[in-house]
Design an enzyme around this catalytic site. Sequence first.
Site, PDB file in Angstrom:
ATOM      1  N   GLY A   1    -103.354  13.681-114.067  1.00  0.00           N
ATOM      2  CA  GLY A   1    -104.448  13.489-112.897  1.00  0.00           C
ATOM      3  C   GLY A   1    -103.795  13.604-111.420  1.00  0.00           C
ATOM      4  O   GLY A   1    -102.535  13.864-111.408  1.00  0.00           O
ATOM      5  N   CYS A   2    -104.221  12.917-110.544  1.00  0.00           N
ATOM      6  CA  CYS A   2    -103.908  13.168-109.201  1.00  0.00           C
ATOM      7  C   CYS A   2    -102.569  12.355-108.807  1.00  0.00           C
ATOM      8  O   CYS A   2    -101.935  12.637-107.696  1.00  0.00           O
ATOM      9  CB  CYS A   2    -104.877  12.634-108.074  1.00  0.00           C
ATOM     10  SG  CYS A   2    -106.500  13.585-108.392  1.00  0.00           S
ATOM     11  N   TYR A   3    -102.114  11.459-109.573  1.00  0.00           N
ATOM     12  CA  TYR A   3    -100.824  10.864-109.234  1.00  0.00           C
ATOM     13  C   TYR A   3     -99.698  11.587-109.862  1.00  0.00           C
ATOM     14  O   TYR A   3     -98.307  11.073-109.679  1.00  0.00           O
ATOM     15  CB  TYR A   3    -100.658   9.360-109.721  1.00  0.00           C
ATOM     16  CG  TYR A   3    -100.971   9.072-111.159  1.00  0.00           C
ATOM     17  CD1 TYR A   3     -99.714   9.250-111.971  1.00  0.00           C
ATOM     18  CD2 TYR A   3    -102.195   8.937-112.209  1.00  0.00           C
ATOM     19  CE1 TYR A   3     -99.574   8.950-113.337  1.00  0.00           C
ATOM     20  CE2 TYR A   3    -102.122   8.733-113.041  1.00  0.00           C
ATOM     21  CZ  TYR A   3    -100.774   8.711-113.967  1.00  0.00           C
ATOM     22  OH  TYR A   3    -101.144   8.458-115.276  1.00  0.00           O
TER      23      TYR A   3
ATOM     24  N   PHE B   1    -102.097   8.768-105.802  1.00  0.00           N
ATOM     25  CA  PHE B   1    -103.123   7.772-106.617  1.00  0.00           C
ATOM     26  C   PHE B   1    -103.868   8.500-107.714  1.00  0.00           C
ATOM     27  O   PHE B   1    -104.395   9.905-107.490  1.00  0.00           O
ATOM     28  CB  PHE B   1    -104.131   7.395-105.544  1.00  0.00           C
ATOM     29  CG  PHE B   1    -103.422   7.103-104.179  1.00  0.00           C
ATOM     30  CD1 PHE B   1    -102.658   5.832-104.096  1.00  0.00           C
ATOM     31  CD2 PHE B   1    -103.704   8.011-102.999  1.00  0.00           C
ATOM     32  CE1 PHE B   1    -102.114   5.579-102.788  1.00  0.00           C
ATOM     33  CE2 PHE B   1    -103.129   7.650-101.825  1.00  0.00           C
ATOM     34  CZ  PHE B   1    -102.231   6.347-101.772  1.00  0.00           C
TER      35      PHE B   1
END
Length: 385
Positions: free
Chosen positions: A156-158, A367
């Site tokens: 995901g976003c991290y 994050f």
Amino acid sequence: MNHLRAEGPASVLAIGTANPENILIQDEFPDYYFRVTKSEHMTQLKEKFRKICDKSMIRKRNCFLNEEHLKQNPRLVEHEMQTLDARQDMLVVEVPKLGKDACAKAIKEWGQPKSKITHLIFTSASTTDMPGADYHCAKLLGLSPSVKRVMMYQLGCYGGGTVLRIAKDIAENNKGARVLAVCCDMTACLFRGPSDSNLELLVGQAIFGDGAAAVIVGAEPDESVGERPIFELVSTGQTFLPNSEGTIGGHIREAGLMFDLHKDVPMLISNNIEKCLIEAFTPIGISDWNSIFWITHPGGKAILDKVEEKLHLKSDKFVDSRHVLSEHGNMSSSTVLFVMDELRKRSLEEGKSTTGDGFEWGVLFGFGPGLTVERVVLRSVPINY
């Protein structure tokens, strides 16, 4: 065994980014979204969605999935229809292709033969398959069959911070290694029609876009052949925040990727980020967060606003993050590398003394699910005009 390790820190030597050609204009998206999902009768929900889009500070996004694809796969617009097979059939092809485009740009900037690439790292939360996107990307690029590959799904976003952390470890522990690290995420995994019972879904439909970014990482740059560092990767760290379980998540179901995003995410990040900074910068003797440059994953406007307020940051610290959010939306793992690329380009265009907006030291934050925070301490390099 020290002779097998590189001397000095790893550096980012090149950056490349790529997006699909199809563009979604945010002002027009509510009408488009409710039309193609055959949901125009949901007038109140459409107005809520329009307000979400208006507040997103996003101007446009890129998206592979267009109206023609939806006509060919009409079940994709149903909220919970069993469409995983159709989504995966598209994404197992398109994710490596878009990743390859970003890699090709990074390799071109690097200026060295692709035969010098020793390792390939690929991350994507959009698809899962065997062999993975790393294998297909290597084949598309024509890399050596013996290139050492690492495939990471569902970060995901991290994930942009994760690939830098792993690339740094590989480059510093394998003398002469040149690591090609790529992130690619595409929204075809989670596009679906609206539902009155799932308002979180609307946020995801309003902010996510498609993108891929690649970096080449290596230690001991060989300036005799034109290698130049852009940023040194000084140190890395990862943590998950206390009392944050369930605030960001993704779950693969028969209907595709189901996304969770809790309203407390901006507060959780802003309340915990200074602890991460203190741990990272105390050894360097830095405690003024306005004296460093920032490469921050723009998960959404509220996250940037809350962190800026909590740390009393000057308004220009997130200018690159806000620009990427405006022009591309949240592209998950690749977004923070887009911000890195924007920062170094803007620093050059504005005549700054370093690749880090004129500052020597900086930080990169990602994050994502967990709630996980990935951070990288960076050192810029002087720009010679």
